[in-house]
Design an enzyme around this catalytic site. Structure first.
Site, PDB file in Angstrom:
ATOM      1  CE  LYS A 176      -1.656   2.525   3.105  1.00  0.00           C
ATOM      2  NZ  LYS A 176      -1.478   3.773   2.400  1.00  0.00           N
ATOM      3  CD  GLU A 250      12.616  -1.007  10.499  1.00  0.00           C
ATOM      4  OE1 GLU A 250      13.049  -0.215  11.084  1.00  0.00           O
ATOM      5  OE2 GLU A 250      13.082  -2.082  10.181  1.00  0.00           O
ATOM      6  CB  CYS A 284      12.865   7.315  10.082  1.00  0.00           C
ATOM      7  SG  CYS A 284      13.624   6.361   9.110  1.00  0.00           S
ATOM      8  CD  GLU A 382       9.994  10.948  13.310  1.00  0.00           C
ATOM      9  OE1 GLU A 382       8.948  10.743  13.176  1.00  0.00           O
ATOM     10  OE2 GLU A 382      11.074  10.217  12.652  1.00  0.00           O
TER      11      GLU A 382
HETATM   12  P1  NAD Z   1       2.211   7.694   8.797  1.00  0.00           P
HETATM   13  O1  NAD Z   1       2.377   6.388  10.095  1.00  0.00           O
HETATM   14  O2  NAD Z   1       1.050   8.621   8.897  1.00  0.00           O
HETATM   15  O3  NAD Z   1       1.719   6.692   7.498  1.00  0.00           O
HETATM   16  C1  NAD Z   1       2.812   5.717   7.037  1.00  0.00           C
HETATM   17  C2  NAD Z   1       1.884   4.780   6.025  1.00  0.00           C
HETATM   18  O4  NAD Z   1       1.008   3.968   6.815  1.00  0.00           O
HETATM   19  C3  NAD Z   1       0.971   5.535   4.909  1.00  0.00           C
HETATM   20  O5  NAD Z   1       1.000   4.605   3.949  1.00  0.00           O
HETATM   21  C4  NAD Z   1      -0.452   5.731   5.494  1.00  0.00           C
HETATM   22  O6  NAD Z   1      -1.501   5.575   4.608  1.00  0.00           O
HETATM   23  C5  NAD Z   1      -0.364   4.427   6.576  1.00  0.00           C
HETATM   24  N1  NAD Z   1      -1.052   4.265   7.819  1.00  0.00           N
HETATM   25  C6  NAD Z   1      -1.226   5.253   8.675  1.00  0.00           C
HETATM   26  N2  NAD Z   1      -1.945   4.839   9.766  1.00  0.00           N
HETATM   27  C7  NAD Z   1      -2.367   3.480   9.464  1.00  0.00           C
HETATM   28  C8  NAD Z   1      -2.974   2.547  10.150  1.00  0.00           C
HETATM   29  N3  NAD Z   1      -3.483   2.771  11.438  1.00  0.00           N
HETATM   30  N4  NAD Z   1      -3.166   1.318   9.605  1.00  0.00           N
HETATM   31  C9  NAD Z   1      -2.530   1.093   8.356  1.00  0.00           C
HETATM   32  N5  NAD Z   1      -1.984   1.767   7.583  1.00  0.00           N
HETATM   33  C10 NAD Z   1      -1.715   3.303   8.260  1.00  0.00           C
HETATM   34  O7  NAD Z   1       3.630   8.186   8.672  1.00  0.00           O
HETATM   35  P2  NAD Z   1       4.143   9.208   7.313  1.00  0.00           P
HETATM   36  O8  NAD Z   1       3.681  10.516   7.881  1.00  0.00           O
HETATM   37  O9  NAD Z   1       3.619   9.021   5.863  1.00  0.00           O
HETATM   38  O10 NAD Z   1       5.554   9.040   7.507  1.00  0.00           O
HETATM   39  C11 NAD Z   1       6.498   9.648   8.504  1.00  0.00           C
HETATM   40  C12 NAD Z   1       6.599   8.725   9.542  1.00  0.00           C
HETATM   41  O11 NAD Z   1       7.463   7.486   9.108  1.00  0.00           O
HETATM   42  C13 NAD Z   1       7.772   9.275  10.538  1.00  0.00           C
HETATM   43  O12 NAD Z   1       7.500   9.270  11.655  1.00  0.00           O
HETATM   44  C14 NAD Z   1       8.907   8.697  10.170  1.00  0.00           C
HETATM   45  O13 NAD Z   1       9.844   8.561  11.088  1.00  0.00           O
HETATM   46  C15 NAD Z   1       8.452   7.263   9.560  1.00  0.00           C
HETATM   47  N6  NAD Z   1       9.505   6.561   9.101  1.00  0.00           N
HETATM   48  C16 NAD Z   1      10.253   5.627   9.534  1.00  0.00           C
HETATM   49  C17 NAD Z   1      11.216   4.933   8.902  1.00  0.00           C
HETATM   50  C18 NAD Z   1      11.968   3.739   9.604  1.00  0.00           C
HETATM   51  O14 NAD Z   1      12.488   2.891   8.896  1.00  0.00           O
HETATM   52  N7  NAD Z   1      12.058   3.595  10.779  1.00  0.00           N
HETATM   53  C19 NAD Z   1      11.544   5.267   7.717  1.00  0.00           C
HETATM   54  C20 NAD Z   1      10.845   6.130   6.947  1.00  0.00           C
HETATM   55  C21 NAD Z   1       9.834   7.110   7.507  1.00  0.00           C
END
Ligand code: NAD
Length: 480
Positions: A176, A250, A284, A382
């Site tokens: 997704k 992650e 991240c 963050e």
């Molecule tokens: P987000 O959690 O809002 O969304 C990430 C993904 O998950 C999107 O595809 C979103 O549509 C989906 N999603 C959100 N809530 C969900 C749920 N309850 N169930 C299923 N799917 C859901 O994050 P974002 O704003 O898109 O990305 C930024 C975040 O990602 C930051 O906190 C960053 O640190 C983290 N990140 C972590 C890593 C890592 O490897 N640790 C790498 C990149 C980004």
């Protein structure tokens, strides 16, 4: 303009069940640059059914690892040939500076794919062990249908961390993409078809979080791999806990870069362009807490301020650009709000602030706060943008204490003239990775978080093991 009106499900371009459309908007021009169908729960049902069929009845899990690796190798070769196209596309979608994009949004995902294709030959798929009553075969089998949910900041990389090991293991995948960055998945889907990946092994349903939540909870999904925010990770972990479904998470970070007394400041500060500000700070593992010895605090503050103030902020497609626009207006406002929070908390604005570098596009001025104490919100939460917090420390133990005083535990780095000593300090930091005089994610080594930064590991052999069930087959000693 890229227009797609189909979804990649079951190896075909399927008509979507709904009529919703996701518009992809350029963070630089604020104009629409692409449209894709917005996936629905019915599309998830279709994609999971296709992945289920491919797993339960298709050739993929029954092929040998070497046969699957050959398919991954073909996909990797196509990827290598066309990676510039991928870099340009991700830059257009989310504003990653093109020079970073060529590496982080295209070359690195391709290297991960090739790494797993190569790992097939040396990975211990099966072994014989002596048991109490006779020999035992310990074999590793694919875990099943995988839901891969990933964010917009490094879409191809975070997808490939899941896709490549899942495929090598023999799993099938429903991925997704985030609504901000669905276009790169379409390009990859074309390559998947060209490479001859069997139908239903990879499926894409671009959609928002509700449909993501539906996918995660789907009864026919056997494992979930998620990259995103800690808040979403907790919700997903709860669902998987109730269903006793394996999950890799992650999540976010607030990593520290520790400058030791003996560090060469010129190379250290230059290193922060990557370690702290890569991908516009939308990373991240970005090291956004800079820990400086009090004895050198002024010197560090001056050098860091000069570096950040001199960054070239502009069109991400321009090869001279070091900081591009943030992914969305929402993200621009979020980061600006943290700049306000920092000022209200009494941190000293050394450069940057609320003046936008460009009128059009979702730009934020790269910002450094000095005199930050580790209990301020700008040191604990963050921000996910080009905003750094400079924190003074008194002695190495204090530096280690501050670095570890965080809810997160993802990355980090130590900067020093004595690399061996740097490694000793890195061992004391409670994070999944901590570099010395650099920060890099290597396909061959595990990546993941302690504490609120996640569960499990991606990359390396550890990242493949996450897609395998272990089965023991004991039997009596052969009659002598
Ligand atoms: P987000 O959690 O809002 O969304 C990430 C993904 O998950 C999107 O595809 C979103 O549509 C989906 N999603 C959100 N809530 C969900 C749920 N309850 N169930 C299923 N799917 C859901 O994050 P974002 O704003 O898109 O990305 C930024 C975040 O990602 C930051 O906190 C960053 O640190 C983290 N990140 C972590 C890593 C890592 O490897 N640790 C790498 C990149 C980004």
């Amino acid at each position: 303009m890229r227009e797609h009106d189909r979804l990649f499900i079951g190896g075909n371009w399927a008509a979507p069940a709904g009529t919703g459309v996701i518009e992809v908007v350029s963070p630089h021009t604020e104009e629409v640059i692409g449209r894709v169908p917005e996936g629905t729960e019915a599309d998830v049902d279709a994609a999971v059914a296709a992945a289920r069929r491919a797993f339960d009845h298709g050739p993929w899990p029954r092929m040998t690892p070497a046969e699957r690796a050959a398919v991954l190798g073909r996909l990797s070769a196509i990827y290598a040939e066309r990676q510039q196209e991928m870099a340009d596309l991700v830059t257009a979608e989310m504003g990653s500076p093109i020079l970073f994009s060529i590496f982080g949004q295209a070359a690195l995902p391709q290297m991960v794919l090739q790494y797993y294709a190569d790992l097939a030959a040396s990975y211990p798929w099966e072994e014989e062990r002596p048991g109490m009553l006779g020999p035992v075969t310990v074999t590793r089998e694919p875990v099943g249908v995988v839901a891969a949910v990933y964010p917009w900041n490094v879409p191809q990389f975070t997808l490939m961390l899941k896709l490549a090991p899942a495929l090598l293991a023999g799993c099938t995948v429903v991925a997704k993409p985030s609504p901000e960055t669905p276009l790169d998945a379409y390009l990859l889907a074309e390559w998947v078809r060209e490479a001859g990946v069997p139908d239903g092994v990879i499926n894409f349903v671009p959609a928002g979080r509700e449909v993501g939540a539906y996918l995660v909870a789907h009864r026919d999904v056997d494992k979930v791999a998620f990259t995103g925010s800690t808040a979403a990770g907790r919700q997903i972990g709860e669902v998987c806990g109730r269903q006793l479904k394996p999950v890799t998470l992650e999540l976010g970070g607030k990593s520290a870069a520790i400058i030791l007394e003996d560090a060469d400041l010129a190379t250290t500060i230059e290193g922060f362009k990557m370690a702290s500000l890569m991908n516009n700070g939308e990373a991240c593992a970005a090291q956004t807490r800079i820990l400086a010895p009090r004895s050198r605090y002024d010197e560090v503050a001056d050098a860091l301020t000069a570096m950040v103030a001199g960054l070239n902020v502009g069109d991400p497609a321009d090869y001279g650009t070091e900081i591009g626009p943030l992914v969305a207006r929402r993200q621009q406002e979020r980061v600006e709000n943290y700049i306000r929070v920092g000022q209200d908390e009494g941190a000293k604005l050394l450069t940057g602030g609320l003046t936008r570098p460009h009128d059009r596009g979702w730009y934020v001025a790269p910002t450094v706060f000095g005199d930050v104490s580790n209990d301020m919100r700008i040191a604990r939460e963050e921000i996910f943008g080009p905003v750094l917090a400079l924190i003074p420390y008194d002695g190495e133990d204090d530096a280690v204490r501050i670095a570890n005083d965080s809810d997160y535990g993802l990355g980090g780095s130590v900067w020093t003239a004595d690399v061996d000593h740097g490694v000793e300090v890195a061992r004391r930091i409670r994070t999944g990775s901590c570099g010395v005089n650099l920060y890099v994610l290597d396909p061959n080594t595990p990546f993941g978080g302690y504490k609120d930064s996640g569960l499990g590991r991606e990359l390396g052999p550890e990242g493949l093991t996450a897609y395998l069930e272990h089965k023991a087959i004991p039997r009596p000693h052969p009659a002598s």
